[in-house]
Design a protein around this motif. Structure first.
Motif, PDB file in Angstrom:
ATOM      1  N   GLU A 112    -114.649  50.140  81.721  1.00 47.83           N
ATOM      2  CA  GLU A 112    -113.887  50.940  82.313  1.00 47.83           C
ATOM      3  C   GLU A 112    -112.450  51.530  81.451  1.00 47.83           C
ATOM      4  O   GLU A 112    -111.624  51.268  82.308  1.00 47.83           O
ATOM      5  N   LEU A 113    -112.713  52.737  80.688  1.00 46.20           N
ATOM      6  CA  LEU A 113    -111.523  53.499  80.031  1.00 46.20           C
ATOM      7  C   LEU A 113    -111.566  54.706  81.205  1.00 46.20           C
ATOM      8  O   LEU A 113    -112.479  54.858  81.309  1.00 46.20           O
ATOM      9  N   ASN A 114    -109.784  54.783  80.551  1.00 41.99           N
ATOM     10  CA  ASN A 114    -109.478  56.012  81.940  1.00 41.99           C
ATOM     11  C   ASN A 114    -109.083  56.787  80.785  1.00 41.99           C
ATOM     12  O   ASN A 114    -107.928  56.883  80.575  1.00 41.99           O
ATOM     13  N   VAL A 115    -110.565  57.603  80.205  1.00 44.13           N
ATOM     14  CA  VAL A 115    -110.506  58.955  79.527  1.00 44.13           C
ATOM     15  C   VAL A 115    -111.277  59.985  80.054  1.00 44.13           C
ATOM     16  O   VAL A 115    -112.353  59.767  81.239  1.00 44.13           O
ATOM     17  N   ASP A 116    -110.123  61.091  79.800  1.00 40.88           N
ATOM     18  CA  ASP A 116    -111.039  61.887  80.362  1.00 40.88           C
ATOM     19  C   ASP A 116    -111.049  62.843  78.603  1.00 40.88           C
ATOM     20  O   ASP A 116    -109.922  63.295  78.467  1.00 40.88           O
ATOM     21  N   LEU A 140    -117.740  52.918  65.223  1.00 40.82           N
ATOM     22  CA  LEU A 140    -116.955  52.062  65.010  1.00 40.82           C
ATOM     23  C   LEU A 140    -115.734  53.470  65.169  1.00 40.82           C
ATOM     24  O   LEU A 140    -114.771  53.402  65.899  1.00 40.82           O
ATOM     25  N   ILE A 141    -115.783  54.118  64.537  1.00 40.27           N
ATOM     26  CA  ILE A 141    -115.047  55.072  64.630  1.00 40.27           C
ATOM     27  C   ILE A 141    -114.773  56.087  66.221  1.00 40.27           C
ATOM     28  O   ILE A 141    -113.773  55.971  67.020  1.00 40.27           O
ATOM     29  N   LEU A 142    -115.323  55.956  67.001  1.00 42.80           N
ATOM     30  CA  LEU A 142    -116.423  56.744  67.872  1.00 42.80           C
ATOM     31  C   LEU A 142    -115.516  55.587  68.612  1.00 42.80           C
ATOM     32  O   LEU A 142    -114.359  55.829  69.901  1.00 42.80           O
ATOM     33  N   VAL A 143    -115.235  54.607  68.591  1.00 36.33           N
ATOM     34  CA  VAL A 143    -115.202  53.434  69.335  1.00 36.33           C
ATOM     35  C   VAL A 143    -113.446  53.215  69.491  1.00 36.33           C
ATOM     36  O   VAL A 143    -112.741  53.522  70.440  1.00 36.33           O
ATOM     37  N   LEU A 144    -112.643  53.270  68.375  1.00 39.52           N
ATOM     38  CA  LEU A 144    -111.875  52.913  67.797  1.00 39.52           C
ATOM     39  C   LEU A 144    -110.485  54.199  68.640  1.00 39.52           C
ATOM     40  O   LEU A 144    -109.986  54.191  69.187  1.00 39.52           O
ATOM     41  N   GLN A 162    -107.347  56.011  75.495  1.00 34.86           N
ATOM     42  CA  GLN A 162    -107.502  55.017  76.785  1.00 34.86           C
ATOM     43  C   GLN A 162    -106.046  54.373  76.694  1.00 34.86           C
ATOM     44  O   GLN A 162    -105.034  54.843  77.398  1.00 34.86           O
ATOM     45  N   GLU A 163    -105.186  54.837  75.008  1.00 35.19           N
ATOM     46  CA  GLU A 163    -103.668  53.723  74.841  1.00 35.19           C
ATOM     47  C   GLU A 163    -102.690  55.513  75.175  1.00 35.19           C
ATOM     48  O   GLU A 163    -101.688  55.434  75.093  1.00 35.19           O
ATOM     49  N   LYS A 164    -103.301  56.147  74.787  1.00 33.31           N
ATOM     50  CA  LYS A 164    -102.640  57.771  75.213  1.00 33.31           C
ATOM     51  C   LYS A 164    -102.132  58.114  73.712  1.00 33.31           C
ATOM     52  O   LYS A 164    -100.783  58.465  74.027  1.00 33.31           O
ATOM     53  N   ILE A 165    -102.647  57.267  72.518  1.00 29.40           N
ATOM     54  CA  ILE A 165    -102.281  57.390  71.130  1.00 29.40           C
ATOM     55  C   ILE A 165    -102.424  58.676  70.968  1.00 29.40           C
ATOM     56  O   ILE A 165    -101.767  60.132  69.770  1.00 29.40           O
TER      57      ILE A 165
END
Length: 75
Positions: free
Chosen positions: A36-40, A57-61, A67-70
């Motif tokens: 349920e990630l809110n990423v566009d 792993l890189i994809l998930v990170l 998601q965190e808008k970092i």
């Protein structure tokens, strides 16, 4: 130190990252939905896969950072 016998894992384990031919886009889409990630990604899923060299792993990170808008995909 371990009690296990030494193994040559390079010969037994064949690790492969995602590329455009083996469901990388599907993995990203399903991961976003299941978590349920809110990423566009705005059609930038391929760029994300290429930038990560297909490393899961890189994809998930990266998705978590999005998601965190970092970061953005372009960054």
């Amino acid at each position: 130190m371990t009690s296990r016998e030494e193994e040559q894992c390079e010969q037994k384990i064949h690790l492969k990252g995602f590329d455009l031919n083996n469901n990388g886009e599907s993995f990203v889409k399903n991961y976003v939905i299941e978590n349920e990630l809110n990423v566009d990604l705005k059609g930038k899923t391929v760029d994300l896969i290429n930038s990560s060299k297909g490393n899961t792993l890189i994809l998930v990170l990266a998705l978590l950072r999005l998601q965190e808008k970092i970061n953005t995909v372009d960054e």
